[in-house]
Design a protein around this motif. Structure first.
Motif, PDB file in Angstrom:
ATOM      1  N   THR A 114      -2.913  14.578  -3.782  1.00 56.09           N
ATOM      2  CA  THR A 114      -2.796  13.124  -3.586  1.00 56.09           C
ATOM      3  C   THR A 114      -3.173  12.749  -2.159  1.00 56.09           C
ATOM      4  O   THR A 114      -3.775  11.695  -1.924  1.00 56.09           O
ATOM      5  N   MET A 138       8.202  10.351   0.074  1.00 56.55           N
ATOM      6  CA  MET A 138       6.960   9.941  -0.592  1.00 56.55           C
ATOM      7  C   MET A 138       6.404  11.043  -1.492  1.00 56.55           C
ATOM      8  O   MET A 138       5.414  10.830  -2.194  1.00 56.55           O
ATOM      9  N   VAL A 166       0.831  -1.221   0.000  1.00 55.80           N
ATOM     10  CA  VAL A 166       0.000   0.000   0.000  1.00 55.80           C
ATOM     11  C   VAL A 166       0.860   1.263   0.000  1.00 55.80           C
ATOM     12  O   VAL A 166       0.665   2.151  -0.830  1.00 55.80           O
ATOM     13  N   ILE A 167       1.850   1.335   0.897  1.00 56.41           N
ATOM     14  CA  ILE A 167       2.674   2.550   0.979  1.00 56.41           C
ATOM     15  C   ILE A 167       3.506   2.761  -0.303  1.00 56.41           C
ATOM     16  O   ILE A 167       3.517   3.863  -0.852  1.00 56.41           O
ATOM     17  N   PHE A 190      -6.128  10.058  -1.128  1.00 56.64           N
ATOM     18  CA  PHE A 190      -6.017   8.886  -0.241  1.00 56.64           C
ATOM     19  C   PHE A 190      -6.905   9.019   0.998  1.00 56.64           C
ATOM     20  O   PHE A 190      -7.449   8.016   1.466  1.00 56.64           O
ATOM     21  N   LEU A 225       2.680   1.825  -3.259  1.00 58.91           N
ATOM     22  CA  LEU A 225       1.710   2.221  -4.288  1.00 58.91           C
ATOM     23  C   LEU A 225       1.318   3.692  -4.115  1.00 58.91           C
ATOM     24  O   LEU A 225       1.173   4.426  -5.103  1.00 58.91           O
ATOM     25  N   MET A 226       1.179   4.111  -2.846  1.00 60.16           N
ATOM     26  CA  MET A 226       0.850   5.518  -2.590  1.00 60.16           C
ATOM     27  C   MET A 226       1.974   6.432  -3.096  1.00 60.16           C
ATOM     28  O   MET A 226       1.719   7.497  -3.667  1.00 60.16           O
ATOM     29  N   THR A 227       3.207   5.988  -2.914  1.00 58.84           N
ATOM     30  CA  THR A 227       4.350   6.783  -3.393  1.00 58.84           C
ATOM     31  C   THR A 227       4.304   6.901  -4.914  1.00 58.84           C
ATOM     32  O   THR A 227       4.565   7.966  -5.474  1.00 58.84           O
ATOM     33  N   VAL A 287       1.670   6.794  -6.786  1.00 57.91           N
ATOM     34  CA  VAL A 287       0.605   7.752  -7.128  1.00 57.91           C
ATOM     35  C   VAL A 287       1.134   9.176  -6.975  1.00 57.91           C
ATOM     36  O   VAL A 287       0.902  10.040  -7.829  1.00 57.91           O
ATOM     37  N   ASN A 288       1.887   9.416  -5.897  1.00 48.69           N
ATOM     38  CA  ASN A 288       2.464  10.756  -5.696  1.00 48.69           C
ATOM     39  C   ASN A 288       3.410  11.138  -6.838  1.00 48.69           C
ATOM     40  O   ASN A 288       3.378  12.255  -7.328  1.00 48.69           O
TER      41      ASN A 288
END
Lengths: 289, 93
Positions: free
Chosen positions: B12, B6, A25-26, B16, A28-30, A32-33
């Protein structure tokens, strides 16, 4: 009787949630960022909005890599699933032949992907490879480093060699779990071999086939190491699949933004197709029941 | 804790927060009405609330991608269509 709901059991799932958060998850979030920003290094980012998504979605390079990947997955599924079922059907159900066959089948699965690539890279060479030299000796013009069709044939053969065993083992597990009573009833009814396969073996293998199709589809759609070692994505771009293109973009060109946007689109396509496969196959099983 | 690696941005982060709020909301809904409300809708197979959220989110992602790929109009329109689509999924699927 009413079910007792004990929500304390959810705490047992927490360790898995933490593990999945850190491993999937983390990251994948990166991604997306990154997908909505641009960077020139030094961990400095500039807002780009949806530009990279638009660029990827309208790029011929992405369309061609996606098309090649879909073709590759369709071809290997069309070969490996029927071949895997056929081999599983011919494997012995008892005696010394069982462990021998199981070990032989498991062997290709134990070889690391890059080693498989290296084996086939040498195997297919026209100067020193057994396959390359034999095919050339038969008068067939074969050279996977120059001819796109030869490169495709080599990559497909390699995948079939490497992964059909997985389908075989899964189908075999499904076959040996069928109780003898089913076969006895079929014999009493005078059922043909085809009828036994169509009405007993195939329905009973349906669950494992679902897993086999899903695993092989996802794996083939994400394939990277083996074709990269054999052909490097060539000749030209003829075997450049999505993952190879993605690595070229992210690592070779350090285009993190476009690569992240492409990763997300790639992920969504895999998610959609896997969900469709899963739903269609589980519904087919429900209807049969 | 330094989270600069990140590369967070407000859009974003909000994205989330919205996703996690939806998932938490589903948890609360499940607590209030246990069992997932399974039913057979227009797709002719059984879906639970979780399935319907998944179909809505996946559909919304593809609606936005299609919007970006095929049109030059504002992306908010795709968001509006996605909300309408999600309502339809929760009502009819």
């Amino acid at each position: 009787m009413d079910k007792t709901w004990n929500n304390k059991a959810w705490f047992m799932v927490l360790p898995v949630l933490v593990l999945v958060a850190f491993s999937a998850v983390i990251p994948l979030m990166t991604v997306v960022n990154y997908s909505v920003q641009d960077t020139f290094g030094n961990n400095e980012f500039f807002w780009a909005g949806t530009e990279w998504f638009k660029e990827t979605l309208t790029s011929d390079r992405f369309h061609q890599a996606l098309w090649r990947n879909l073709m590759f997955s369709a071809i290997i599924l069309a070969i490996e699933i029927p071949l895997g079922i056929a081999i599983a059907l011919t494997m012995p159900k008892k005696g010394i032949g069982v462990p021998v066959c199981l070990v032989l089948m498991a062997l290709p699965l134990l070889i690391p992907w890059n080693v498989v690539g290296t084996i086939w890279q040498v195997f297919g060479r026209v100067d020193i490879g057994l396959l390359g030299r034999s095919v050339t000796a038969l008068g067939i013009d074969y050279n996977y480093t120059q001819d796109p069709i030869d490169a495709w044939v080599t990559v497909i053969l390699m995948d079939v060699w490497h992964w059909t065993s997985l389908v075989v083992l899964l189908c075999y597990a499904g076959l040996v779990s069928i109780p003898d009573a089913y076969y006895q009833a079929a014999r009493i009814d005078g059922a043909s071999k085809w009828s036994v396969f169509r009405h007993i073996q195939l329905p009973k293998m349906q669950r494992v086939l679902l897993i086999a199709v899903l695993l092989r589809f996802m794996d083939s759609f994400m394939i990277y190491t083996e074709p990269f070692v054999v052909t490097g994505g060539g000749p030209g771009n003829s075997t450049t699949f999505l993952s190879i293109d993605l690595v070229k973009m992210a690592v070779g060109q350090f285009d993190l933004g476009p690569a992240a946007a492409m990763s997300i689109i790639y992920f969504l396509i895999i998610l959609l197709l896997s969900w469709v496969f899963y739903t269609v196959m589980t519904q087919a099983g429900e209807e049969r029941r | 804790m330094d989270l600069s690696w990140m590369a967070w941005t407000w859009p974003t982060a909000l994205f989330f927060i919205a996703i996690f709020t939806m998932i938490a909301g589903m948890g609360v809904w499940e607590y209030a009405v246990p069992g997932g409300s399974p039913r057979v809708g227009v797709l002719r197979f059984e879906t639970t609330r979780g399935d319907r959220l998944f179909i809505s989110l996946l559909g919304a992602a593809f609606i936005h991608l299609a919007w970006l790929g095929f049109t030059d109009m504002e992306l908010w329109w795709a968001t509006v269509i996605s909300v309408v689509y999600a309502v339809a999924v929760f009502r009819f699927v």
